[in-house]
Design an enzyme around this catalytic site. Structure first.
Site, PDB file in Angstrom:
ATOM      1  N   CYS A  96      -6.995   7.664   3.731  1.00 46.36           N
ATOM      2  CA  CYS A  96      -6.059   6.929   4.603  1.00 46.36           C
ATOM      3  C   CYS A  96      -7.311   6.549   5.685  1.00 46.36           C
ATOM      4  O   CYS A  96      -8.365   6.243   5.128  1.00 46.36           O
ATOM      5  CB  CYS A  96      -4.952   7.757   5.083  1.00 46.36           C
ATOM      6  SG  CYS A  96      -5.470   9.235   5.872  1.00 46.36           S
TER       7      CYS A  96
ATOM      8  N   ARG B 192      -1.859  10.869   6.397  1.00 43.77           N
ATOM      9  CA  ARG B 192      -1.411  10.606   4.932  1.00 43.77           C
ATOM     10  C   ARG B 192      -1.991  11.094   3.889  1.00 43.77           C
ATOM     11  O   ARG B 192      -1.713  11.538   2.670  1.00 43.77           O
ATOM     12  CB  ARG B 192      -1.256   9.097   5.006  1.00 43.77           C
ATOM     13  CG  ARG B 192      -0.173   8.466   6.002  1.00 43.77           C
ATOM     14  CD  ARG B 192      -0.171   6.959   5.983  1.00 43.77           C
ATOM     15  NE  ARG B 192      -1.599   6.620   6.627  1.00 43.77           N
ATOM     16  CZ  ARG B 192      -1.942   5.355   7.163  1.00 43.77           C
ATOM     17  NH1 ARG B 192      -1.179   4.542   6.768  1.00 43.77           N
ATOM     18  NH2 ARG B 192      -2.895   5.034   7.753  1.00 43.77           N
TER      19      ARG B 192
ATOM     20  N   ASP C 188       3.061   4.935 -25.829  1.00 39.61           N
ATOM     21  CA  ASP C 188       1.773   4.520 -25.374  1.00 39.61           C
ATOM     22  C   ASP C 188       0.841   5.531 -24.882  1.00 39.61           C
ATOM     23  O   ASP C 188      -0.289   5.927 -25.166  1.00 39.61           O
ATOM     24  CB  ASP C 188       1.699   3.511 -24.546  1.00 39.61           C
ATOM     25  CG  ASP C 188       2.306   2.276 -25.511  1.00 39.61           C
ATOM     26  OD1 ASP C 188       2.384   2.160 -26.623  1.00 39.61           O
ATOM     27  OD2 ASP C 188       2.920   1.168 -24.600  1.00 39.61           O
TER      28      ASP C 188
END
Length: 201
Positions: free
Chosen positions: A20, A26, A132
């Site tokens: 961040c 964050r 997948d």
């Protein structure tokens, strides 16, 4: 022990870097929440950095409170600056915003397909088919191997979306509600990714 020291005893299978601005809100929230969900035996090392880091600073106190309420460890943290070495030593980079992702790719262009905003990866993992994923990672894959494969497959599904869908707003020096909204967004994205990796989706 600093953020940079974690995981040096044994080489991890996968290194995640969260990024961040100041590396006190964050990105440390994402770092500590990811560590909390994956655990010490996952083979996944998570660290963080900031493009304008308040180097040496601890996690911002409002974030500490919100993470502690979730049972997440916030100790032994010191903010550090994003560098080419730090970026290039990472297998996957998760950023708070598109601007942060652009900054990562600027210093380490090879990460262009292995860097995402945190919200972007959380959005894309739902589009990856489990068959997948198993084919790429293997039936008995470790969490680290599943996450590496998941990120590679998710990159194939990138599409342009409004910025607000990919960015976590910066709560620094904001209201308690702004902090709560930001950390809730980070936590929800981490849970989405971790649940898929751990087969709980």
């Amino acid at each position: 022990m600093s953020t940079a020291d974690v995981g040096t005893a044994a080489a991890p299978e996968l290194r995640i870097l969260t990024v961040c601005t100041g590396n006190i809100c964050r990105s440390p929230a994402a770092e500590r929440l990811l560590r909390h969900r994956f655990g010490a035996g996952s083979g996944i090392e998570v660290t963080s950095a900031g493009v304008g880091a308040l180097v040496g600073a601890p996690i911002d106190e409002p974030v500490v409170r919100l993470l502690t309420d979730r049972g997440v460890d916030t100790t032994d943290f010191a903010a550090r600056a994003l560098t080419e070495r730090i970026a290039s030593s990472s297998d996957i980079v998760l950023t708070a915003t598109r601007e942060h992702r652009a900054a990562v790719v600027e210093v380490a262009p090879a990460l262009v397909r292995r860097s995402f905003t945190l919200l972007e990866l959380a959005r894309l993992v739902g589009q990856v088919d489990e068959a997948d994923l198993v084919a790429r990672a293997g039936d008995d894959a470790t969490p680290a191997a599943r996450l590496k494969a998941l990120a590679a497959l998710a990159a194939r599904h990138r599409v342009q979306v409004p910025r607000e869908l990919d960015d976590v707003a910066d709560p620094y020096r904001g209201s308690p509600e702004e902090y709560r909204v930001a950390i809730d967004a980070v936590a929800e994205a981490v849970d989405t990714i971790a649940d898929r990796v751990l087969g709980r989706a």
